[in-house]
Write an enzyme that holds these catalytic residues in place. Sequence first.
Site, short mmCIF file in Angstrom:
data_model
loop_
_atom_site.label_atom_id
_atom_site.label_comp_id
_atom_site.label_asym_id
_atom_site.label_seq_id
_atom_site.Cartn_x
_atom_site.Cartn_y
_atom_site.Cartn_z
N ARG A 230 40.08 35.60 73.83
CA ARG A 230 39.54 36.96 73.86
C ARG A 230 38.77 37.11 75.18
NH1 ARG A 230 37.77 36.17 68.10
NH2 ARG A 230 39.20 37.35 66.78
N ASP A 315 28.99 35.65 68.60
CA ASP A 315 30.44 35.80 68.62
C ASP A 315 30.91 36.38 69.95
OD1 ASP A 315 32.03 34.84 66.62
OD2 ASP A 315 31.71 36.51 65.26
N ASP A 427 28.54 28.61 58.93
CA ASP A 427 27.27 29.32 59.09
C ASP A 427 26.46 29.29 57.79
OD1 ASP A 427 29.07 30.95 57.75
OD2 ASP A 427 28.92 32.62 59.16
#
Length: 683
Positions: A230, A315, A427
């Site tokens: 990404r 993120d 997490d």
Amino acid sequence: MPVLDTKDAWETVHRIVFPTRDADLTLPLYATPWTPSYLRESVLDARTDMQTINWGTLNHSKFDRIVEDASKRSNANGTDHISTGDIISRRGIRIAPRSRTSFCTFFNAFPAAYWQRWTKVRRVRLVAEVAGTGKLTVFRSTGRGLFNPVARLSVNAPDPARPQHVEAIMPLTNLMDGGYIWFDAANDSDDAPLQVLSAEWQVPVSARTAQSTPAKPHSTLSIAITTFNRPSYCLDLLKDIAQADELRKRLDTIYCVDQGTDHVSDQPDFNDTARRLGSQLTYLRQPNLGGSGGYSRGMFETAEAGNSDYVLLHDDDAITEPEAILRAVQFADYTVRPTLVGGGMFHLDNRTVLYTQGERLDPRTIWMKSSLELPYNHDFAMHPLRDSPERHQRIDADFNGWWMCLIPVRVIKEIGLSLPVFIKFDDTEYCIRAREHGYPTVCLPGVAVWHQAWHDKDPARTWEEYFFQRNRWIFALLHCRKPTLRMMFEMMYGDLNVGLRFLYSALYLRHKGLKDIMRGPEYIVSSMPGKLAEVRKERAAFEDTHASGDREDFPEPAREFISHTVRPRSRSKNTRSGVYNIVRGLLGMTDASNAKVPDVAIPAKDAFWSSFANVNSAIVTTSDGNSVSWLKRNDRLFRKDMIQGLRLAWRYTRRFERLSKEYRDYDIAGFDVWRKIFSNPND
């Protein structure tokens, strides 16, 4: 820089800010028009919510009154209007003549209850620079959502070149159950705007618990970003941080861990951004070790470097509000004990919709749920904070998603890094592990990112189902004292959920996950680098994984699918339908593997088990809307898989205590384990 004299000093911990990008999509999160307040009966007396509605007493007049009240409220929103043109800077906004603006919003209301609960701060000061004629009224709310004015500040500075300084000090008391402090700005002029040029909330430096020295008067952080193919999203995030001057004063470095093949460093603007960040960017490449591996690398490097007090996990595809990062750091500086500070998640495709501000882990189901049972997906554009009394409660949480989470480095050094589980539940497990060591997680209002929502994802139709299933029950071994029948029920329920949708690949992956758990922690660690490739290869052998982006590759269905939402049913009827479908699958002999024509075409939004009732095969759209698959019933395979699932669930519970001890004794998240993984990522 010298150490501050803390005797009478104040530190800004929450600046009023406004969006300078995508303001038309996010402005209700920063400022809203003033409207009259309406009190629900339940706010004044919570006992009303303990009573069911007596529909039999709802006559025509009462119904008309309900509609009339709603209409009056809709029409009583006032004539005030805020537009993006009213924003004059990142810190400033103008209020039109004879209008009022409220800053009781997600990003600009001061979360007073959290500061009273988690810090020793007992006073807060508002300071502002204002030009024009009017007043600022400071309000304070309670956990019920009731609010009242606590200070009024007159403004008389008609010359914009000579703004007026105003301030007020408020006590932080009686806020244990919840409550915010904010101000509204009213313009009394008929023809000139009132300008709030800057405003900030300050607290006494004497209450700060973070240590400081002459060489390091303020705490600092590193940011860990893990990215996989990404590159443009990740570069945008780096650019945002590069432009956040106040944040960069507290930033040591960004560990950008690139695990993909389409590298961030190959983006056209990367070199310029890297030059601007300088030593505040540390770009690392490693094989794809998942989110767990990427974040653990950032945590590992931060702890090893020994410069930072905190590491922020962020993120790569989340849009950040840089001010939120700074707020998280400053809040952590004042907490009475080391605290993980997280934030909410807004939908990337609906910017004012808050997915969640805090979640709990249900110890019975080993699954997450919303704190205080508050609904997910709250839209602040439709229901502003000022008019949402339930949102004024202090929302405690067990964990925070790693779309954004600040962790003290001393916690990392004590409890270790993330579990080496690639993705999913890492997490949740880390925050629960920290809590067991005495370190809470606080999801602080005013702190959040925008991230892609989950409604376009269905893990059961991807390789992710393996990691969801396996890691969920590894978590149970590490944090549950004993096995329960509910664990078996949850395993079987999950199997039924995918099996009734003809997702036999998902059944296979779920069972593979349980088998791998029982091979022990050493196997989990050693297989971690190559597990994704193995899972994807084995999943690809199932027909339900074959998808095509060309709808013409499949024949037209025999009939049209009508969504069940058109014909809602009672819970009892849904239960009976579920039982019928389970029995049919377990006792049936249907094998639609050679079907020539699908029965129906089911949209992604309706692709849950009840839509497959009385269906032998269906064209089903993938959750991302990009392709379709032809899913086919196979009762014999379903029956075989359900029996195997029952056996595995039984074996897991029978061996639970021994496995639990084995996993607890193995330092699975320790620095030495991760050092070996990073040194030999392909082993």
